[in-house]
Scaffold this motif. Structure first.
Motif, PDB file in Angstrom:
ATOM      1  N   LEU A  71      37.354 -44.221 -21.418  1.00 37.26           N
ATOM      2  CA  LEU A  71      37.184 -44.017 -22.855  1.00 37.26           C
ATOM      3  C   LEU A  71      35.895 -43.264 -23.146  1.00 37.26           C
ATOM      4  N   LEU A  72      34.863 -43.520 -22.367  1.00 40.69           N
ATOM      5  CA  LEU A  72      33.585 -42.844 -22.579  1.00 40.69           C
ATOM      6  C   LEU A  72      33.699 -41.328 -22.394  1.00 40.69           C
TER       7      LEU A  72
ATOM      8  N   ARG B 129      32.618 -43.817 -30.343  1.00 38.04           N
ATOM      9  CA  ARG B 129      31.288 -44.162 -30.876  1.00 38.04           C
ATOM     10  C   ARG B 129      30.594 -45.115 -29.900  1.00 38.04           C
ATOM     11  N   ARG B 130      29.364 -44.794 -29.546  1.00 38.41           N
ATOM     12  CA  ARG B 130      28.604 -45.635 -28.619  1.00 38.41           C
ATOM     13  C   ARG B 130      27.664 -46.532 -29.413  1.00 38.41           C
ATOM     14  N   GLU B 131      28.265 -47.481 -30.083  1.00 40.21           N
ATOM     15  CA  GLU B 131      27.509 -48.432 -30.897  1.00 40.21           C
ATOM     16  C   GLU B 131      27.720 -49.828 -30.331  1.00 40.21           C
ATOM     17  N   ILE B 132      26.627 -50.522 -30.049  1.00 35.27           N
ATOM     18  CA  ILE B 132      26.708 -51.837 -29.427  1.00 35.27           C
ATOM     19  C   ILE B 132      27.206 -52.880 -30.432  1.00 35.27           C
TER      20      ILE B 132
ATOM     21  N   ARG C 167      36.062 -59.443 -26.300  1.00 37.24           N
ATOM     22  CA  ARG C 167      35.088 -58.531 -26.872  1.00 37.24           C
ATOM     23  C   ARG C 167      34.730 -57.435 -25.866  1.00 37.24           C
ATOM     24  N   SER C 168      34.135 -56.368 -26.353  1.00 43.62           N
ATOM     25  CA  SER C 168      33.600 -55.305 -25.502  1.00 43.62           C
ATOM     26  C   SER C 168      32.156 -55.048 -25.911  1.00 43.62           C
TER      27      SER C 168
ATOM     28  N   GLY D  18      23.618 -44.675 -22.859  1.00 45.94           N
ATOM     29  CA  GLY D  18      22.884 -43.805 -23.764  1.00 45.94           C
ATOM     30  C   GLY D  18      22.351 -44.513 -24.986  1.00 45.94           C
ATOM     31  N   ILE D  19      22.223 -45.867 -24.905  1.00 47.85           N
ATOM     32  CA  ILE D  19      21.688 -46.655 -26.014  1.00 47.85           C
ATOM     33  C   ILE D  19      20.193 -46.818 -25.770  1.00 47.85           C
TER      34      ILE D  19
END
Length: 631
Positions: free
Chosen positions: A166-167, A173-176, A194-195, A629-630
């Motif tokens: 998926l990445l 969206r790379r939101e935690i 959850r992910s 990338g967070i």
């Protein structure tokens, strides 16, 4: 074993770029180095990476049904595919290949969604029906094979075997998800509900998702669950004979392969039982492998050697140093999400060793969860008896007060570590078992988090979904609910994730015969005394295997893969421990009380406290954030 990925447009049948599917599959090439393919149609695209195991030359994917009305990408093995093929042929189906993939297509066309209950094995697949314009996503009963999915901003739904698939999609969206951080600090992994990334889902074990063009996104539907509602009746000797039959059936069905096959052998009860039954069923010596350590207290190779000699296996062993700390970043790359089970390192090592000679390896995973092999299950069983003797109000006041006053003594001999037991007895059984499973209890997590994160987390606690799961189980006792928690929560989130990612990282297929659903359903029906007796777990299984294995293999204390993480953080990883509270990505999130983290790190490095497990957890979270990338 394979990797799958794809896209499906829910609203309008927009064109799908095949290069986008290819990029998603390229991220999964380790799962399928033997080939790949992409198929697209209006509004849908399916991609596949193949590790050839059965019908090596004859079952390329994506695969079309004989009539061309359905397309499949499939990761896993269907162990009863030959029986299903014969049944479907009698109903008029025709086949062009000798593999199990085509059987899934024919089963769907014959039985629709009900075909899932007929499939015996490990699987995650996507099946597109061109006539109905529907996409079926499905996952096996125990979640041996993973499947991630996410709705995207262009109206499509993307899916892949691993998060890295998926990445590879630019719209992800790379939101935690902050609640995933709470979950991870509790369990050491992000559980299947959850992910780590907000909006990304894992299809739960034993569930399917049927998507229809022009319809809104539905929720997953459970197609299988484990029940403890009925107890088996019969003499212990008869139940033992039935258990042995199921064990033989489970092992022999997983020995079907057109490539070299072997087994992991630790010398413990479970892997030794699998090897014994493989040797019985095989006309040639079984290939086995084991990993030993250069620290005597951690090394089990002597037991593995004994079993290998007893059954005349072609045994391969390697002694490695437990100081594999330099491979922490390799683990981060394998798991994508933060994953803190440090036994992943030696598991990866034994997978590397196995892959030198075989493409498929059988493991002993699953028996502890199903038959009562964990100490926490036995403790919970005894605690539940005590809970039954006293009213809840009396227990809460008496044991809660004693637990609060009793000192925490992790350094003391085990019989003197009463604080945890006293606190557990003050709680309902489900909450107590959640406490036993957790790495960090709610109070410990609260001390780690910043005030800002505590407001963000709100009233949610990581234990809540597990407690609800146990309360909703079809169970007759607290021990039943403990088994259910281990099989439906702990097993897919930790054990099976660990084995899948470390084996797939080296393109090795791992099979778990002791998770045959018929075997686990039999275990769920056993009277408690045939699971746990006299301080021993797996009582009936050990009785059944006494004809094969000596008592010092069957009854020796359980020992898992051990990694000396506490020593690492006082030596080569001391700088990493200090960075967690300073310049690392984790410190910059604002989620944690960095002063508190600094105190924890320095106390551990100075030898005043043992915070090795917590520091490993925090370091793996930090490095996962960096990789995602967070920052």
């Amino acid at each position: 074993m394979c990797g799958i990925a794809g896209l499906f447009h829910l609203d309008t049948p927009k064109p799908v770029d095949p290069l986008r599917i290819e990029r998603m599959c390229d991220a999964l090439v380790h799962r399928g180095p033997d080939g790949g393919g992409v198929w697209i149609a209006p509004g849908v695209g399916l991609g596949h990476r193949r590790l050839s195991i059965i019908d090596v030359a004859g079952s390329p994917q994506p695969m079309a049904s004989v009539d061309g009305r359905a397309m499949l990408v499939f990761n896993g093995e269907i162990y009863n595919y030959r029986e299903l093929r014969a049944e479907l042929r009698a109903l008029g189906a025709t086949f062009r290949t000798d593999g199990d993939s085509e059987v899934i297509l024919a089963a769907w066309q014959q039985w629709g969604r009900d075909c899932l209950s007929r499939l015996h094995g490990m699987f995650a697949f996507a099946l597109y029906d061109l006539t109905e314009r529907t996409l079926l996503l499905a996952r096996d009963r125990f979640g041996v094979k993973p499947l991630f999915y996410v709705p995207l901003s262009d109206g499509s739904l993307a899916f892949a075997s691993e998060l890295k698939g998926l990445l590879a999609h630019p719209l992800l969206r790379r939101e935690i998800d902050p609640l995933a951080v709470e979950d991870y600090l509790a369990w050491g992994y992000v559980p299947d509900h959850r992910s780590i990334l907000a909006g990304v889902h894992k299809l739960p074990a034993g569930h399917s998702l049927l998507l229809r063009a022009g319809a809104p996104l539905p929720g997953p539907v459970q197609w299988w669950d484990l029940s403890f509602a009925e107890r088996l009746r019969g003499k212990p000797a008869d139940l033992e004979a039935e258990l042995l039959h199921l064990l033989r059936q489970a092992v022999s069905s997983r020995m079907v392969a057109d490539v070299p096959l072997g087994a992991f052998l630790s010398g413990g009860v479970d892997s030794s039982s699998v090897v014994a039954l493989m040797a019985e069923a095989s006309a040639t010596p079984v290939r086995t492998c084991s990993i030993g350590f250069d620290v005597g207290a951690l090394d089990e190779t002597g037991y593995a050697d004994r079993v290998a000699r007893q059954f005349g296996t072609h045994h391969q062993a390697r002694t490695v140093s437990p100081d594999d700390f330099e491979h922490a970043d390799d683990l981060v790359g394998m798991f994508d999400e933060p994953f803190a089970d440090a036994s992943a390192l030696p598991t990866w090592r034994v997978c590397q060793l196995a892959r030198e000679t075989v493409t498929v390896a059988l493991s002993g995973d699953g028996a502890d969860e199903a038959f009562g092999g964990y100490r926490r299950q036995r403790f919970h069983h005894h605690e539940e008896r005590l809970r039954g003797l006293l009213p809840a109000g009396v227990r809460t006041g008496l044991f809660g007060t004693l637990g609060a006053l009793y000192p925490k003594a992790d350094w003391a001999p085990r019989p003197l570590r009463a604080k945890t037991t006293l606190l557990a007895l003050a709680e309902p059984g489900e909450a107590a078992y959640a406490r036993a499973l957790a790495i960090n209890d709610p109070a410990a997590r609260d001390r780690l988090f910043s005030e800002g994160f505590l407001r963000l987390r709100g009233d949610y606690r990581a234990e809540q979904p597990l407690i609800a799961m146990m309360q909703g189980a079809s169970a007759r006792s607290g021990l039943d609910r403990a088994h259910y928690a281990d099989l439906r929560f702990w097993l897919p989130g930790d054990i099976l994730t660990k084995v899948d990612r470390t084996s797939m990282a080296v393109s090795l297929e791992a099979r778990e015969p002791l998770l045959d659903h018929r075997l686990v359903e039999f275990a769920a029906g056993l009277p408690e005394a045939l699971r746990v007796r006299g301080g021993q777990g797996k009582w009936l299984m050990k009785a059944a295997m006494r004809r094969y294995l000596p008592d010092d293999i069957l009854f020796r204390p359980k020992q898992g893969f051990v990694t000396p993480i506490s020593a690492w953080f006082r030596g080569p990883l001391a700088g990493a421990a200090r960075a967690i509270a300073g310049s690392a990505p984790l410190a910059r999130t604002g989620w944690f009380d960095t002063a508190r983290l600094g105190i924890i790190a320095e106390a551990h490095i100075a030898g005043q406290r043992d915070h090795g497990r917590l520091l490993w957890q925090l370091m793996m979270l930090d490095r996962s954030l960096d990789r995602l990338g967070i920052t």
